[in-house]
Design a protein around this motif. Structure first.
Motif, PDB file in Angstrom:
ATOM      1  N   LYS A   1       0.829  -1.198   0.000  1.00 23.61           N
ATOM      2  CA  LYS A   1       0.000   0.000   0.000  1.00 23.61           C
ATOM      3  C   LYS A   1       0.865   1.250   0.000  1.00 23.61           C
ATOM      4  N   GLN A   2       0.462   2.229  -0.771  1.00 22.64           N
ATOM      5  CA  GLN A   2       1.183   3.501  -0.811  1.00 22.64           C
ATOM      6  C   GLN A   2       0.450   4.519   0.055  1.00 22.64           C
ATOM      7  N   THR A   3       1.157   5.085   1.012  1.00 26.20           N
ATOM      8  CA  THR A   3       0.580   6.096   1.889  1.00 26.20           C
ATOM      9  C   THR A   3       1.226   7.446   1.601  1.00 26.20           C
ATOM     10  N   ILE A   4       0.406   8.464   1.433  1.00 27.00           N
ATOM     11  CA  ILE A   4       0.897   9.824   1.212  1.00 27.00           C
ATOM     12  C   ILE A   4       0.969  10.520   2.562  1.00 27.00           C
ATOM     13  N   ARG A   5       2.191  10.921   2.916  1.00 29.37           N
ATOM     14  CA  ARG A   5       2.425  11.593   4.192  1.00 29.37           C
ATOM     15  C   ARG A   5       3.035  12.975   3.937  1.00 29.37           C
ATOM     16  N   TYR A   6       3.014  13.826   4.968  1.00 29.66           N
ATOM     17  CA  TYR A   6       3.403  15.219   4.788  1.00 29.66           C
ATOM     18  C   TYR A   6       4.462  15.695   5.783  1.00 29.66           C
ATOM     19  N   ALA A   7       5.058  14.768   6.540  1.00 30.82           N
ATOM     20  CA  ALA A   7       6.024  15.177   7.569  1.00 30.82           C
ATOM     21  C   ALA A   7       7.233  15.896   6.971  1.00 30.82           C
ATOM     22  N   SER A   8       7.525  15.640   5.699  1.00 30.80           N
ATOM     23  CA  SER A   8       8.672  16.297   5.060  1.00 30.80           C
ATOM     24  C   SER A   8       8.386  17.750   4.699  1.00 30.80           C
ATOM     25  N   VAL A   9       7.112  18.133   4.709  1.00 34.91           N
ATOM     26  CA  VAL A   9       6.773  19.516   4.319  1.00 34.91           C
ATOM     27  C   VAL A   9       6.042  20.290   5.413  1.00 34.91           C
ATOM     28  N   ILE A  10       5.454  19.588   6.384  1.00 36.62           N
ATOM     29  CA  ILE A  10       4.717  20.251   7.462  1.00 36.62           C
ATOM     30  C   ILE A  10       5.132  19.624   8.791  1.00 36.62           C
ATOM     31  N   THR A  11       5.558  20.436   9.728  1.00 37.09           N
ATOM     32  CA  THR A  11       5.921  19.923  11.041  1.00 37.09           C
ATOM     33  C   THR A  11       4.676  19.410  11.750  1.00 37.09           C
ATOM     34  N   PRO A  12       4.674  18.155  12.207  1.00 41.54           N
ATOM     35  CA  PRO A  12       3.471  17.595  12.842  1.00 41.54           C
ATOM     36  C   PRO A  12       3.170  18.236  14.200  1.00 41.54           C
ATOM     37  N   ASN A  13       1.893  18.172  14.560  1.00 45.39           N
ATOM     38  CA  ASN A  13       1.410  18.496  15.911  1.00 45.39           C
ATOM     39  C   ASN A  13       1.610  19.946  16.318  1.00 45.39           C
ATOM     40  N   ARG A  14       1.669  20.831  15.340  1.00 43.76           N
ATOM     41  CA  ARG A  14       1.795  22.265  15.630  1.00 43.76           C
ATOM     42  C   ARG A  14       0.805  23.048  14.798  1.00 43.76           C
ATOM     43  N   VAL A  15       0.202  24.065  15.382  1.00 43.53           N
ATOM     44  CA  VAL A  15      -0.623  24.996  14.623  1.00 43.53           C
ATOM     45  C   VAL A  15       0.315  25.980  13.937  1.00 43.53           C
ATOM     46  N   ILE A  16       0.232  26.057  12.627  1.00 49.74           N
ATOM     47  CA  ILE A  16       1.151  26.895  11.857  1.00 49.74           C
ATOM     48  C   ILE A  16       0.383  27.713  10.823  1.00 49.74           C
ATOM     49  N   GLY A  17       1.113  28.611  10.154  1.00 45.69           N
ATOM     50  CA  GLY A  17       0.594  29.344   9.009  1.00 45.69           C
ATOM     51  C   GLY A  17       1.202  28.807   7.735  1.00 45.69           C
ATOM     52  N   TRP A  18       0.717  29.282   6.597  1.00 43.88           N
ATOM     53  CA  TRP A  18       1.149  28.745   5.301  1.00 43.88           C
ATOM     54  C   TRP A  18       2.628  28.973   5.025  1.00 43.88           C
ATOM     55  N   ASN A  19       3.200  30.031   5.567  1.00 35.91           N
ATOM     56  CA  ASN A  19       4.603  30.313   5.264  1.00 35.91           C
ATOM     57  C   ASN A  19       5.568  29.350   5.952  1.00 35.91           C
ATOM     58  N   GLU A  20       5.032  28.516   6.834  1.00 32.56           N
ATOM     59  CA  GLU A  20       5.862  27.485   7.460  1.00 32.56           C
ATOM     60  C   GLU A  20       5.788  26.156   6.711  1.00 32.56           C
ATOM     61  N   VAL A  21       5.039  26.124   5.622  1.00 36.08           N
ATOM     62  CA  VAL A  21       4.915  24.913   4.810  1.00 36.08           C
ATOM     63  C   VAL A  21       6.011  24.903   3.744  1.00 36.08           C
ATOM     64  N   LYS A  22       6.712  23.779   3.615  1.00 36.56           N
ATOM     65  CA  LYS A  22       7.803  23.653   2.650  1.00 36.56           C
ATOM     66  C   LYS A  22       7.265  23.227   1.275  1.00 36.56           C
ATOM     67  N   ARG A  23       8.149  22.964   0.349  1.00 40.50           N
ATOM     68  CA  ARG A  23       7.762  22.602  -1.014  1.00 40.50           C
ATOM     69  C   ARG A  23       7.327  21.139  -1.091  1.00 40.50           C
ATOM     70  N   PHE A  24       6.238  20.890  -1.807  1.00 40.34           N
ATOM     71  CA  PHE A  24       5.686  19.545  -1.962  1.00 40.34           C
ATOM     72  C   PHE A  24       6.331  18.828  -3.143  1.00 40.34           C
ATOM     73  N   ARG A  25       6.442  17.510  -3.029  1.00 39.42           N
ATOM     74  CA  ARG A  25       6.841  16.684  -4.170  1.00 39.42           C
ATOM     75  C   ARG A  25       5.677  16.596  -5.167  1.00 39.42           C
ATOM     76  N   PRO A  26       5.956  16.203  -6.417  1.00 40.05           N
ATOM     77  CA  PRO A  26       4.868  16.078  -7.398  1.00 40.05           C
ATOM     78  C   PRO A  26       3.776  15.094  -6.989  1.00 40.05           C
ATOM     79  N   ASP A  27       4.134  14.043  -6.237  1.00 38.79           N
ATOM     80  CA  ASP A  27       3.138  13.047  -5.839  1.00 38.79           C
ATOM     81  C   ASP A  27       2.570  13.316  -4.459  1.00 38.79           C
TER      82      ASP A  27
END
Length: 356
Positions: free
Chosen positions: A150-176
């Protein structure tokens, strides 16, 4: 929004605050709806959970099954309507949601039990907070029929988990790595009061609008590294199958045009959000371009060029940004060479990354 709905949003008829409404659009899913509902009802605490099943003009036993569940579980409401398509069913569910948060769960998909418990606990904390987060993001897993891995799409590489943040703290996403409907739990007022989201009826692929158009209204977000959503894919006739998408190219084009019109100017939103929206718009321009080329239809080749002109005409700033990405530059190579590049790119995405 209807005033009566607004007054009661967030509370049940008994005055109990509802943390989340799960909206389940349902059309001829008698064979799958039970699995979906069971995954929600297995959670032990449901006193602040609402489940709205929108029966969208089903002709099989979907409505009967939904009513059977509603008779057994007070958390479930059934809304029966004439067929309006996936977007029309989502519209109805969101309009009638009484939870502070809302999540759409397609009736042939399901949620993971452990992840659901953890997500509900976080949403309860947010509901009790003086400043509840606008958007909660979680992971989703492709449950491909016949595939053991199974392929799972996760976001830990672009968004720090368990924190309330704004958009400027989001990093660049991969194409997939995209924020799909499956990964999003919105604060209800974002969809209903702020974005005033109204999805087109009788149109497939509107989940892309749902995951795109409301984002400029989202000020705060949080990511939980929980594999919550199980996205069932591969059953016969499903809308994301290659041949089906080629047949429905008109609807793909319609959806992307609406996304183009919903794209904000760069200076009106945080830079991190604009960067992500260009990323996701590029991916969708790529999907449309790929299936028009894969159709091997000369009229669709012309329509591909026409779609890119539509982007330049209606969102020139975004058009320039999309063209300056690597994917955008490859998609717009003219003539037979450009079509060859798209076919090779699709083969690579399909066979290496597992993209449909």
């Amino acid at each position: 929004m209807n005033n009566a709905i607004a007054e009661h949003a967030g509370r049940s008829d008994e005055g109990q605050r509802i943390t989340i409404t799960f909206v389940i659009p349902s059309y001829n899913v008698e064979d799958y709806l039970g699995r979906c509902l069971s995954s929600l009802l297995i959670e032990q605490r449901l006193d602040d959970v609402e489940i709205i099943i929108v029966n969208d003009g089903s002709t099989d036993g979907t409505l009967r099954l939904a009513n059977e569940y509603a008779a057994r579980y007070p958390q479930i409401r059934v809304i029966d309507q004439e067929n309006k398509g996936h977007g029309g069913a989502v519209n109805t569910g969101v309009a009638n949601a009484r939870g502070m948060y809302v999540k759409v769960v397609d009736s042939d998909d399901w949620l993971d039990q452990v992840a659901l418990h953890n997500v509900l606990e976080e949403l309860r904390r947010q509901a009790a907070s003086p400043a509840p987060v606008d958007l909660l993001i979680t992971n989703y897993t492709y449950e491909k029929q016949g595939k053991r891995i199974k392929q799972t799409i996760r976001y830990a590489s672009v968004i720090t988990p368990n924190r309330v943040i704004g958009w400027n703290e989001v990093k660049r996403f991969r194409p997939d790595q995209n924020l799909l409907m499956h990964s999003l739990t919105y604060r209800t007022r974002i969809l209903r009061d702020k974005a005033r989201l109204e999805l087109p009826e009788h149109t497939f692929y509107v989940d892309n609008i749902y995951a795109y158009a409301p984002l400029p209204q989202v000020r705060t977000l949080m990511y939980l590294d929980e594999d919550l959503y199980r996205y069932f894919i591969g059953r016969e006739g499903q809308s994301v199958q290659k041949d089906t998408m080629i047949r429905r190219i008109d609807q793909l084009i319609r959806v992307v045009r609406l996304m183009i019109l919903a794209t904000p100017s760069r200076d009106s939103v945080p830079e991190g959000l604009y960067r992500y929206m260009i990323h996701y718009l590029t991916i969708n321009m790529g999907i449309d371009s790929a299936f028009m080329v894969l159709s091997k239809n000369r009229e669709n080749y012309r329509r591909k060029d026409e779609l890119w002109r539509y982007l330049d005409d209606h969102a020139p700033e975004a058009g320039q940004a999309v063209r300056h990405t690597l994917i955008g530059s490859l998609l717009t190579v003219p003539g037979p060479v450009g079509r060859w590049l798209i076919r090779v790119g699709y083969w690579f995405a399909h066979n290496v990354f597992g993209v449909n």
